[in-house]
Design a protein around this motif. Structure first.
Motif, PDB file in Angstrom:
ATOM      1  N   ARG A  99       1.262  -0.542  -0.004  1.00 25.65           N
ATOM      2  CA  ARG A  99      -0.327  -0.304   0.083  1.00 25.65           C
ATOM      3  C   ARG A  99       0.555   1.518   0.233  1.00 25.65           C
ATOM      4  NH1 ARG A  99      -1.353   4.009   3.262  1.00 25.65           N
ATOM      5  NH2 ARG A  99      -0.482   2.990   4.726  1.00 25.65           N
ATOM      6  N   GLN A 100       2.378   1.149   0.902  1.00 32.56           N
ATOM      7  CA  GLN A 100       2.948   2.096   0.954  1.00 32.56           C
ATOM      8  C   GLN A 100       3.633   2.324   0.343  1.00 32.56           C
ATOM      9  OE1 GLN A 100       6.020   1.776   4.474  1.00 32.56           O
ATOM     10  NE2 GLN A 100       4.284   1.428   5.632  1.00 32.56           N
ATOM     11  N   LEU A 101       3.906   1.731  -0.992  1.00 31.63           N
ATOM     12  CA  LEU A 101       4.504   1.641  -2.069  1.00 31.63           C
ATOM     13  C   LEU A 101       3.498   2.255  -3.457  1.00 31.63           C
ATOM     14  CD1 LEU A 101       7.237  -1.398  -1.798  1.00 31.63           C
ATOM     15  CD2 LEU A 101       7.432   1.466  -1.685  1.00 31.63           C
ATOM     16  N   ASN A 102       1.808   1.831  -3.282  1.00 31.66           N
ATOM     17  CA  ASN A 102       1.161   1.919  -4.228  1.00 31.66           C
ATOM     18  C   ASN A 102       1.557   0.741  -5.593  1.00 31.66           C
ATOM     19  OD1 ASN A 102      -0.831   2.907  -5.561  1.00 31.66           O
ATOM     20  ND2 ASN A 102      -0.048   4.431  -6.986  1.00 31.66           N
ATOM     21  N   ILE A 103       1.799  -0.187  -4.460  1.00 33.16           N
ATOM     22  CA  ILE A 103       1.565  -1.632  -5.563  1.00 33.16           C
ATOM     23  C   ILE A 103       0.603  -2.164  -5.134  1.00 33.16           C
ATOM     24  CG2 ILE A 103       3.016  -3.736  -6.082  1.00 33.16           C
ATOM     25  CD1 ILE A 103       4.794  -0.844  -7.032  1.00 33.16           C
ATOM     26  N   PRO A 104      -0.436  -2.961  -6.221  1.00 30.92           N
ATOM     27  CA  PRO A 104      -1.190  -3.367  -5.747  1.00 30.92           C
ATOM     28  C   PRO A 104      -1.489  -4.766  -5.747  1.00 30.92           C
ATOM     29  CG  PRO A 104      -1.628  -2.893  -8.418  1.00 30.92           C
ATOM     30  CD  PRO A 104      -0.231  -2.123  -7.766  1.00 30.92           C
ATOM     31  N   CYS A 105      -1.696  -5.460  -4.474  1.00 27.48           N
ATOM     32  CA  CYS A 105      -1.932  -6.434  -4.347  1.00 27.48           C
ATOM     33  C   CYS A 105      -2.693  -7.530  -3.889  1.00 27.48           C
ATOM     34  CB  CYS A 105      -0.939  -6.168  -2.628  1.00 27.48           C
ATOM     35  SG  CYS A 105      -0.294  -7.625  -1.436  1.00 27.48           S
ATOM     36  N   PHE A 106      -2.531  -8.908  -4.024  1.00 28.31           N
ATOM     37  CA  PHE A 106      -3.387  -9.587  -3.613  1.00 28.31           C
ATOM     38  C   PHE A 106      -2.995 -10.896  -3.313  1.00 28.31           C
ATOM     39  CE2 PHE A 106      -5.433 -13.817  -5.307  1.00 28.31           C
ATOM     40  CZ  PHE A 106      -6.719 -13.650  -5.490  1.00 28.31           C
ATOM     41  N   ARG A 107      -4.042 -11.450  -2.338  1.00 25.12           N
ATOM     42  CA  ARG A 107      -4.163 -12.316  -0.974  1.00 25.12           C
ATOM     43  C   ARG A 107      -4.157 -13.513  -1.903  1.00 25.12           C
ATOM     44  NH1 ARG A 107      -3.831  -9.368   4.859  1.00 25.12           N
ATOM     45  NH2 ARG A 107      -2.181 -10.778   5.146  1.00 25.12           N
ATOM     46  N   GLY A 108      -3.675 -14.737  -1.496  1.00 27.46           N
ATOM     47  CA  GLY A 108      -3.892 -15.298  -1.637  1.00 27.46           C
ATOM     48  C   GLY A 108      -3.409 -17.773  -0.764  1.00 27.46           C
ATOM     49  N   GLU A 109      -3.554 -18.236  -1.649  1.00 32.40           N
ATOM     50  CA  GLU A 109      -3.179 -19.847  -0.900  1.00 32.40           C
ATOM     51  C   GLU A 109      -1.598 -19.413   0.217  1.00 32.40           C
ATOM     52  OE1 GLU A 109      -4.912 -22.293  -0.496  1.00 32.40           O
ATOM     53  OE2 GLU A 109      -6.656 -22.183  -1.650  1.00 32.40           O
ATOM     54  N   VAL A 110      -1.270 -19.839   0.383  1.00 34.02           N
ATOM     55  CA  VAL A 110      -0.131 -20.181   1.158  1.00 34.02           C
ATOM     56  C   VAL A 110       0.643 -21.408   0.958  1.00 34.02           C
ATOM     57  CG1 VAL A 110       0.497 -20.847   3.716  1.00 34.02           C
ATOM     58  CG2 VAL A 110      -1.534 -19.531   3.981  1.00 34.02           C
ATOM     59  N   ASP A 111       0.337 -22.821   0.355  1.00 30.91           N
ATOM     60  CA  ASP A 111       1.696 -23.328   0.366  1.00 30.91           C
ATOM     61  C   ASP A 111       1.050 -23.427  -2.019  1.00 30.91           C
ATOM     62  OD1 ASP A 111       2.989 -23.381   2.099  1.00 30.91           O
ATOM     63  OD2 ASP A 111       0.666 -24.559   3.364  1.00 30.91           O
ATOM     64  N   ASP A 112      -0.122 -23.370  -2.063  1.00 34.03           N
ATOM     65  CA  ASP A 112      -0.190 -23.292  -2.933  1.00 34.03           C
ATOM     66  C   ASP A 112      -0.218 -22.317  -3.661  1.00 34.03           C
ATOM     67  OD1 ASP A 112      -1.408 -24.545  -5.628  1.00 34.03           O
ATOM     68  OD2 ASP A 112      -3.305 -24.909  -5.076  1.00 34.03           O
ATOM     69  N   VAL A 113       1.128 -22.498  -4.294  1.00 36.73           N
ATOM     70  CA  VAL A 113       1.563 -20.805  -4.801  1.00 36.73           C
ATOM     71  C   VAL A 113       1.161 -20.811  -6.227  1.00 36.73           C
ATOM     72  CG1 VAL A 113       3.378 -18.881  -5.257  1.00 36.73           C
ATOM     73  CG2 VAL A 113       4.096 -21.082  -3.513  1.00 36.73           C
ATOM     74  N   LEU A 114       1.258 -21.707  -7.061  1.00 36.97           N
ATOM     75  CA  LEU A 114      -0.464 -21.897  -8.925  1.00 36.97           C
ATOM     76  C   LEU A 114      -1.024 -21.790  -9.000  1.00 36.97           C
ATOM     77  CD1 LEU A 114       0.329 -22.590 -11.586  1.00 36.97           C
ATOM     78  CD2 LEU A 114      -0.166 -24.918 -10.739  1.00 36.97           C
ATOM     79  N   SER A 115      -1.736 -21.963  -7.689  1.00 35.25           N
ATOM     80  CA  SER A 115      -3.033 -21.172  -7.513  1.00 35.25           C
ATOM     81  C   SER A 115      -3.182 -19.252  -6.807  1.00 35.25           C
ATOM     82  CB  SER A 115      -4.066 -22.013  -6.172  1.00 35.25           C
ATOM     83  OG  SER A 115      -4.775 -21.432  -5.713  1.00 35.25           O
ATOM     84  N   ARG A 116      -1.981 -19.435  -6.972  1.00 35.41           N
ATOM     85  CA  ARG A 116      -1.729 -18.105  -6.008  1.00 35.41           C
ATOM     86  C   ARG A 116      -2.037 -17.697  -6.958  1.00 35.41           C
ATOM     87  NH1 ARG A 116       2.894 -15.791  -2.117  1.00 35.41           N
ATOM     88  NH2 ARG A 116       3.070 -18.168  -1.281  1.00 35.41           N
ATOM     89  N   TYR A 117      -0.853 -17.722  -7.620  1.00 33.94           N
ATOM     90  CA  TYR A 117      -0.317 -16.745  -9.094  1.00 33.94           C
ATOM     91  C   TYR A 117      -1.494 -16.677  -9.436  1.00 33.94           C
ATOM     92  CZ  TYR A 117       4.728 -15.833  -8.990  1.00 33.94           C
ATOM     93  OH  TYR A 117       5.978 -14.893  -8.300  1.00 33.94           O
ATOM     94  N   PHE A 118      -2.415 -17.894 -10.061  1.00 35.31           N
ATOM     95  CA  PHE A 118      -3.266 -18.276 -10.889  1.00 35.31           C
ATOM     96  C   PHE A 118      -4.556 -16.712 -10.549  1.00 35.31           C
ATOM     97  CE2 PHE A 118      -8.031 -20.149 -12.179  1.00 35.31           C
ATOM     98  CZ  PHE A 118      -7.403 -20.129 -13.737  1.00 35.31           C
TER      99      PHE A 118
END
Length: 246
Positions: A65-84
């Motif tokens: 937020r401070q850097l004005n970079i969009p952020c998305f929160r997703g799966e902890v260990d399933d990083v593929l799912s988080r990327y998708f």
């Protein structure tokens, strides 16, 4: 034909088996994650942070937020799912994958390779500098289409595939992937500028505090390491964790 929507997705979290909280460690008053993001912005491409839903990663979200970079929160260990999920949320057609423990990535190099990728106009193309490794570890990037990411999300089943995001793609499990490689001559793969251990952090402190390496291109950074073998030796004995691109 519309221009593809391209974005860099970097995975970031506070958890790390070797060096917890490493991406928020600071050098010269600036966090590793901020160095990383600012370097990526020189690519001319939008940058997105993919973090987790764990409370510990609230700190990542706040810095984004401070850097004005969009952020998305997703799966902890399933990083593929988080990327998708991140790529889907931001409507990307092409994904550049990097990891946030690489504060000296060369955004201009990435931008040039993305232009090469786009010019190929091939949704089955996978381009990286990791399958044929000639760049220092810590300058790694991968470029692939949302379509390939979606296919991996649908068909990749092993825990390793899900944790490391792209094995299903770069091991060509579908049999449909075409490959392009970013290769440097002469080979500089002996150097290491990623952050995974205390020795890695010590090296980055020297590079950033004494030599202002955040202002250097990949070639200039490599030249610096070649000119100062005593600096490169700081983390030369560190073995990379078991998983690799290959």
């Amino acid at each position: 034909m519309h221009s593809p929507r391209i974005g860099i997705i970097t995975q970031a979290r506070m958890g790390s088996t070797r060096l917890p909280g490493k991406v928020l460690r600071t050098i010269r008053g600036t966090s590793i994650l901020e160095y990383h993001v600012r370097r990526l912005e020189t690519s001319g491409l939008p940058v997105y942070i993919a973090t987790t839903t764990l409370p510990a990663d609230d700190a990542i979200v706040e810095l984004a937020r401070q850097l004005n970079i969009p952020c998305f929160r997703g799966e902890v260990d399933d990083v593929l799912s988080r990327y998708f999920a991140t790529a889907t949320h931001f409507g990307l057609d092409v994904v550049v994958r990097v990891t946030s423990d690489c504060p000296l990535l060369d955004g201009r190099l990435i931008g040039a390779e993305v232009q090469r990728y786009v010019a190929a106009a091939d949704s089955h193309l996978y381009l990286s500098n990791g399958l044929i490794r000639t760049f220092p570890r810590g300058l790694d990037f991968e470029v692939f289409s949302y379509a390939l990411l979606a296919e991996a999300q649908q068909h990749a089943t092993s825990a390793s595939d899900r944790e490391h995001v792209t094995p299903y793609i770069h091991q060509n499990r579908s049999g449909q992937v075409h490959f392009a490689h970013a290769v440097r001559e002469p080979d500089a793969s002996r150097f290491r500028v990623t952050l995974d251990t205390a020795e890695d952090f010590q090296l980055l402190e020297v590079l950033l505090a004494q030599y202002h390496a955040d202002a250097l291109s990949a070639d200039e950074l490599i030249a610096l390491l070649e000119a100062h073998p005593e600096v490169a030796a700081i983390n030369a004995q560190i073995e990379q964790k078991k998983y690799d691109f290959s």
